[in-house]
Design an enzyme around this catalytic site. Structure first.
Site, mmCIF file in Angstrom:
data_model
loop_
_atom_site.group_PDB
_atom_site.id
_atom_site.type_symbol
_atom_site.label_atom_id
_atom_site.label_comp_id
_atom_site.label_asym_id
_atom_site.label_seq_id
_atom_site.Cartn_x
_atom_site.Cartn_y
_atom_site.Cartn_z
ATOM 1 N N ALA A 80 28.041 35.216 9.218
ATOM 2 C CA ALA A 80 27.572 35.210 7.834
ATOM 3 C C ALA A 80 28.651 35.739 6.901
ATOM 4 C CB ALA A 80 26.311 36.058 7.707
ATOM 5 N N ASP A 81 28.479 35.420 5.632
ATOM 6 C CA ASP A 81 29.339 35.974 4.607
ATOM 7 C C ASP A 81 28.534 36.066 3.315
ATOM 8 O OD1 ASP A 81 32.214 36.833 4.262
ATOM 9 O OD2 ASP A 81 31.925 35.598 2.477
ATOM 10 N N THR A 82 28.760 37.116 2.567
ATOM 11 C CA THR A 82 28.066 37.320 1.307
ATOM 12 C C THR A 82 29.099 37.481 0.208
ATOM 13 O OG1 THR A 82 26.229 38.378 2.455
ATOM 14 C CG2 THR A 82 26.394 38.770 0.079
ATOM 15 N N ALA B 209 25.901 33.050 2.918
ATOM 16 C CA ALA B 209 26.033 31.938 3.860
ATOM 17 C C ALA B 209 25.768 32.440 5.271
ATOM 18 C CB ALA B 209 27.432 31.337 3.780
#
Length: 186
Positions: free
Chosen positions: A66-68, A103
């Site tokens: 994930a990535d924020t 994401a």
């Protein structure tokens, strides 16, 4: 028996979020990648690319990455490491709304990949100087995208949220569970 889950992130928040929905990763494997945005890359596209680049091949389990990305318009507000950056971000966000692009990407043991980007809108109340100074003194901003953690002291700044609370924290849980099920995890 379900196949194991591997979390491709060293974030304690993502681990806690997975545990919240009953998923205990068999292991954590945080990949080292270049997290520099490409020229002209939008915050949404950047979040998606980062999540996909963090996926590791794993034949014995499902990998979650994930990535924020916190964004003010097209400007990406990176993880803050200095008090000056955190102060500048707080001043920018004060009294306005911004977007958080979360994401999540999942790789199945057979190599299939699914990815979703969840967009949330967060509104900050107008912050006065004492509020900003107190928050900066807490050092909670350190290493946080946009210079704040919605699940911490900054919760008192939030006057509006539309979207995924867990996504703003770091992992959109509904979408994560849906992607895992869609790829065959039970």
């Amino acid at each position: 028996m379900p196949l194991q889950v591997i979390l491709a992130s060293a974030s304690p928040r993502r681990l806690a979020l997975l545990r919240q929905i009953g998923i205990e990763p068999a292991r954590i494997a945080a990949p080292e990648i270049d997290e520099t945005p490409q020229p002209g890359e939008t915050p949404r596209a950047f979040a998606r690319r980062m999540a996909l680049e963090k996926l590791l091949p794993e034949p014995d389990g499902f990998v979650i990455a994930a990535d924020t990305v916190v964004a003010a318009g097209r400007r990406i507000l990176h993880k803050t490491e200095s008090r000056e950056d955190a102060a500048a971000y707080l001043a920018l966000l004060s009294g306005r709304r911004h977007k958080v692009h979360s994401a999540v990407a999942v790789r199945a043991p057979d190599g299939r990949i699914a990815c979703r980007v969840v967009e949330s809108v967060v509104g900050f109340a107008r912050l006065d100087a004492p509020q900003m100074q107190d928050y900066l003194a807490s050092e909670e901003w350190r290493g946080k995208a946009g210079g704040y953690a919605i699940q911490g002291l900054a919760a008192s700044f939030i006057d509006f949220l539309s979207g995924s609370y867990s996504g703003v924290v770091g992992l959109p849980l509904h979408e994560t569970a849906k992607l895992l099920r869609g790829l065959g995890w039970r």
